[in-house]
Design a protein around this motif. Structure first.
Motif, PDB file in Angstrom:
ATOM      1  N   THR A  57       0.861  -1.178   0.000  1.00 14.51           N
ATOM      2  CA  THR A  57       0.000   0.000   0.000  1.00 14.51           C
ATOM      3  C   THR A  57       0.895   1.224   0.000  1.00 14.51           C
ATOM      4  O   THR A  57       1.917   1.256   0.678  1.00 14.51           O
ATOM      5  CB  THR A  57      -0.916   0.051   1.239  1.00 14.51           C
ATOM      6  N   TRP A  58       0.504   2.201  -0.777  1.00 19.78           N
ATOM      7  CA  TRP A  58       1.286   3.426  -0.863  1.00 19.78           C
ATOM      8  C   TRP A  58       0.897   4.328   0.292  1.00 19.78           C
ATOM      9  O   TRP A  58      -0.231   4.790   0.392  1.00 19.78           O
ATOM     10  CB  TRP A  58       1.046   4.115  -2.188  1.00 19.78           C
ATOM     11  N   GLN A  59       1.882   4.561   1.154  1.00 21.11           N
ATOM     12  CA  GLN A  59       1.626   5.338   2.354  1.00 21.11           C
ATOM     13  C   GLN A  59       2.949   5.854   2.887  1.00 21.11           C
ATOM     14  O   GLN A  59       3.950   5.151   2.864  1.00 21.11           O
ATOM     15  CB  GLN A  59       0.957   4.421   3.387  1.00 21.11           C
ATOM     16  N   GLN A  60       2.931   7.074   3.359  1.00 17.71           N
ATOM     17  CA  GLN A  60       4.121   7.600   4.004  1.00 17.71           C
ATOM     18  C   GLN A  60       4.078   7.227   5.483  1.00 17.71           C
ATOM     19  O   GLN A  60       3.019   6.943   6.034  1.00 17.71           O
ATOM     20  CB  GLN A  60       4.191   9.109   3.836  1.00 17.71           C
ATOM     21  N   LYS A  61       5.216   7.215   6.116  1.00 20.87           N
ATOM     22  CA  LYS A  61       5.290   6.765   7.502  1.00 20.87           C
ATOM     23  C   LYS A  61       4.410   7.589   8.441  1.00 20.87           C
ATOM     24  O   LYS A  61       3.820   7.066   9.366  1.00 20.87           O
ATOM     25  CB  LYS A  61       6.740   6.812   7.994  1.00 20.87           C
ATOM     26  N   LYS A  62       4.331   8.890   8.195  1.00 28.95           N
ATOM     27  CA  LYS A  62       3.571   9.752   9.089  1.00 28.95           C
ATOM     28  C   LYS A  62       2.069   9.730   8.825  1.00 28.95           C
ATOM     29  O   LYS A  62       1.300  10.260   9.615  1.00 28.95           O
ATOM     30  CB  LYS A  62       4.078  11.194   8.982  1.00 28.95           C
ATOM     31  N   MET A  63       1.656   9.104   7.744  1.00 27.17           N
ATOM     32  CA  MET A  63       0.238   9.078   7.388  1.00 27.17           C
ATOM     33  C   MET A  63      -0.497   8.018   8.194  1.00 27.17           C
ATOM     34  O   MET A  63       0.011   6.919   8.408  1.00 27.17           O
ATOM     35  CB  MET A  63       0.061   8.776   5.899  1.00 27.17           C
ATOM     36  N   GLU A  64      -1.702   8.354   8.652  1.00 25.81           N
ATOM     37  CA  GLU A  64      -2.527   7.382   9.353  1.00 25.81           C
ATOM     38  C   GLU A  64      -3.144   6.394   8.375  1.00 25.81           C
ATOM     39  O   GLU A  64      -3.270   5.216   8.661  1.00 25.81           O
ATOM     40  CB  GLU A  64      -3.633   8.084  10.131  1.00 25.81           C
ATOM     41  N   LYS A  65      -3.559   6.913   7.193  1.00 28.26           N
ATOM     42  CA  LYS A  65      -4.195   6.094   6.171  1.00 28.26           C
ATOM     43  C   LYS A  65      -3.320   6.086   4.925  1.00 28.26           C
ATOM     44  O   LYS A  65      -2.491   6.956   4.736  1.00 28.26           O
ATOM     45  CB  LYS A  65      -5.553   6.674   5.786  1.00 28.26           C
TER      46      LYS A  65
END
Length: 115
Positions: A57-65
């Motif tokens: 899943t494409w997500q940055q570390k600081k993102m919740e979703k």
């Protein structure tokens, strides 16, 4: 005779312009008539496949979703606010991102720095 040809040319050009405008209007209407629920369902299916099958899943570390979930949440807010075009635009962005998540795993490509 000359004026007859000019009149025919003017009528033909106006007909072509009218047909082009009609086609673009109908294309916009069909794009808007694409079901919001259908786009969201496709995005959720692709995203869940990427999550389940490849754990991608494409997500940055600081993102919740993830990005897909963020776009879908924004689309739901826009739909609730009554902005259907913005909701469909965000839902399509979520679908595009979900499709790219799946495509990335199917191609099995490696980053350029790992050559």
């Amino acid at each position: 005779m000359k004026t007859k040809f000019i009149n025919i040319a003017i009528i033909a050009s106006l007909s072509v312009v009218a047909c082009n405008n009609f086609n673009s209007d109908t294309a916009k209407k069909t794009e808007l008539s694409m079901s919001y629920k259908n786009i969201v369902a496709q995005a959720n299916d692709q995203h869940s496949m990427a999550k389940k099958k490849w754990n991608n899943t494409w997500q940055q570390k600081k993102m919740e979703k993830s990005y897909v979930d963020t776009y879908l949440a924004q689309a739901a807010e826009a739909k609730k606010a009554g902005n259907a075009t913005k909701a469909i635009e965000l839902a399509k962005q979520a679908l595009n991102t979900a499709n790219q998540e799946v495509n990335q795993m199917r191609t099995e490509s490696k980053p350029a720095w790992l050559k």
